[in-house]
Design an enzyme around this catalytic site. Structure first.
Site, PDB file in Angstrom:
ATOM      1  N   ASP A  62       0.887  -1.105  -0.176  1.00  0.00           N
ATOM      2  CA  ASP A  62       0.022   0.021   0.189  1.00  0.00           C
ATOM      3  C   ASP A  62       0.804   1.346  -0.108  1.00  0.00           C
ATOM      4  O   ASP A  62       1.882   1.319   0.687  1.00  0.00           O
ATOM      5  CB  ASP A  62      -0.704  -0.013   1.099  1.00  0.00           C
ATOM      6  CG  ASP A  62      -1.820  -1.069   1.132  1.00  0.00           C
ATOM      7  OD1 ASP A  62      -2.134  -1.904   0.408  1.00  0.00           O
ATOM      8  OD2 ASP A  62      -2.532  -1.155   2.394  1.00  0.00           O
ATOM      9  N   HIS A 114      -5.979   2.444  -3.931  1.00  0.00           N
ATOM     10  CA  HIS A 114      -5.980   2.457  -2.450  1.00  0.00           C
ATOM     11  C   HIS A 114      -6.906   3.687  -1.955  1.00  0.00           C
ATOM     12  O   HIS A 114      -6.900   4.276  -0.988  1.00  0.00           O
ATOM     13  CB  HIS A 114      -4.737   2.691  -2.188  1.00  0.00           C
ATOM     14  CG  HIS A 114      -4.557   2.701  -0.470  1.00  0.00           C
ATOM     15  ND1 HIS A 114      -5.319   1.423   0.340  1.00  0.00           N
ATOM     16  CD2 HIS A 114      -3.856   3.025   0.382  1.00  0.00           C
ATOM     17  CE1 HIS A 114      -5.108   1.482   1.509  1.00  0.00           C
ATOM     18  NE2 HIS A 114      -4.026   2.502   1.634  1.00  0.00           N
ATOM     19  N   HIS A 118      -7.604   9.230   2.602  1.00  0.00           N
ATOM     20  CA  HIS A 118      -7.313   8.107   3.749  1.00  0.00           C
ATOM     21  C   HIS A 118      -8.335   8.168   4.630  1.00  0.00           C
ATOM     22  O   HIS A 118      -7.852   8.399   5.882  1.00  0.00           O
ATOM     23  CB  HIS A 118      -5.912   7.874   4.059  1.00  0.00           C
ATOM     24  CG  HIS A 118      -5.349   6.769   4.414  1.00  0.00           C
ATOM     25  ND1 HIS A 118      -5.624   6.013   5.575  1.00  0.00           N
ATOM     26  CD2 HIS A 118      -4.847   5.963   3.668  1.00  0.00           C
ATOM     27  CE1 HIS A 118      -4.868   4.955   5.563  1.00  0.00           C
ATOM     28  NE2 HIS A 118      -4.450   4.705   4.288  1.00  0.00           N
ATOM     29  N   HIS A 208       3.868  -2.352   3.183  1.00  0.00           N
ATOM     30  CA  HIS A 208       3.473  -1.025   2.812  1.00  0.00           C
ATOM     31  C   HIS A 208       4.780  -0.252   2.135  1.00  0.00           C
ATOM     32  O   HIS A 208       6.079  -0.930   2.507  1.00  0.00           O
ATOM     33  CB  HIS A 208       3.216  -0.003   4.100  1.00  0.00           C
ATOM     34  CG  HIS A 208       2.075  -0.325   4.616  1.00  0.00           C
ATOM     35  ND1 HIS A 208       1.897  -1.410   5.481  1.00  0.00           N
ATOM     36  CD2 HIS A 208       0.665   0.051   4.585  1.00  0.00           C
ATOM     37  CE1 HIS A 208       0.541  -1.600   5.870  1.00  0.00           C
ATOM     38  NE2 HIS A 208      -0.014  -0.504   5.322  1.00  0.00           N
TER      39      HIS A 208
END
Length: 252
Positions: A62, A114, A118, A208
């Site tokens: 990610d 993604h 966020h 990540h």
């Protein structure tokens, strides 16, 4: 008599509270065992692993912010000859790092979404969820020339609505079964153990490539070597899903 009765009652309350806390502790400890979810019978699902006896798994990364960690991770994958991996990119990061997006694509790695901001999608309205997925979709399509069809929602957060909306927009929600916990920066050896110690056929591994994860690139070479030493091959999430059975568990 008053104090005796109240002492007994206090003891009962303490027992009840202790039992409740114990139950909460069990639920918290078991949270990682929740595997895959569906919005109902024959409904869209979120995938965390696939059933296969083949020793194949998907390394996934990610990316939401930063530019210092992605390059070293790509260098390691290239040096180690890992041809297949899946990167989930946020659209704001992708817009500000088009050259890195291009490198990921040119190296042949799978690119999934993604999302845009966020934020936890389950806290948004239906229209806001559509906007978040749609914005990221258009950004990634413009930058890569391909329309992504896999999404890992920010923080791995979703509910029935998110699954249904994502499905209607052509997406499969992808979770993970093995969490490297590199986001905790627990130390290189611990990250290696978190992955290699739990990896299994059909696994989807969460890592990540954002700057906040400072040890992933240090652990990655050993992870690759040890997984290969156990006979594993690397695949993209899409390849892992193709022709394999996916377990589902309905969200109540």
């Amino acid at each position: 008599m008053f104090w005796i009765v109240n002492a007994r009652r206090l003891k009962q309350y303490l027992i009840i509270i202790t039992a409740a806390l114990f139950a909460i502790g069990i639920a918290w400890a078991e949270r990682d065992n929740i595997s895959i979810f569906t919005s109902g019978k024959n409904g869209p699902n979120a995938i965390y692993k696939v059933d296969t006896k083949e020793k194949k798994l998907a390394l996934t990364f990610d990316i939401s912010w930063g530019e210092e960690r992605t390059g070293p991770i790509l260098d390691i994958l290239e040096k180690k000859g890992v041809k297949k991996a899946t990167f989930f990119l946020s659209s704001p990061w992708s817009e500000t790092h088009p050259e890195i997006v291009k490198r990921i694509k040119d190296m042949g790695y799978e690119i999934g979404s993604h999302g845009h901001k966020h934020v936890n999608y389950s806290s948004l309205t239906d229209e806001e969820i559509k906007a978040q997925i749609g914005k990221a979709h258009e950004t990634l399509r413009e930058l890569t020339g391909n329309a992504p069809n896999l999404i890992r929602t920010p923080n791995g957060d979703f509910d029935k609505r998110v699954l249904k909306i994502a499905d209607k927009m052509g997406y499969t929600v992808v979770q993970w079964d093995t969490d490297s916990k590199d986001w905790m920066n627990p130390g290189t050896e611990q990250i290696v153990q978190n992955v290699v110690g739990k990896a299994h056929p059909g696994d989807i591994v969460l890592m990540h490539a954002s700057d906040s994860c400072k040890q992933t690139h240090l652990a990655l070479p050993t992870i690759i070597d040890q997984l290969r030493g156990k006979g594993y091959e690397f695949a993209t999430v899409s390849e892992l899903m193709a022709g394999t059975k996916v377990n589902t568990k309905e969200i109540k």
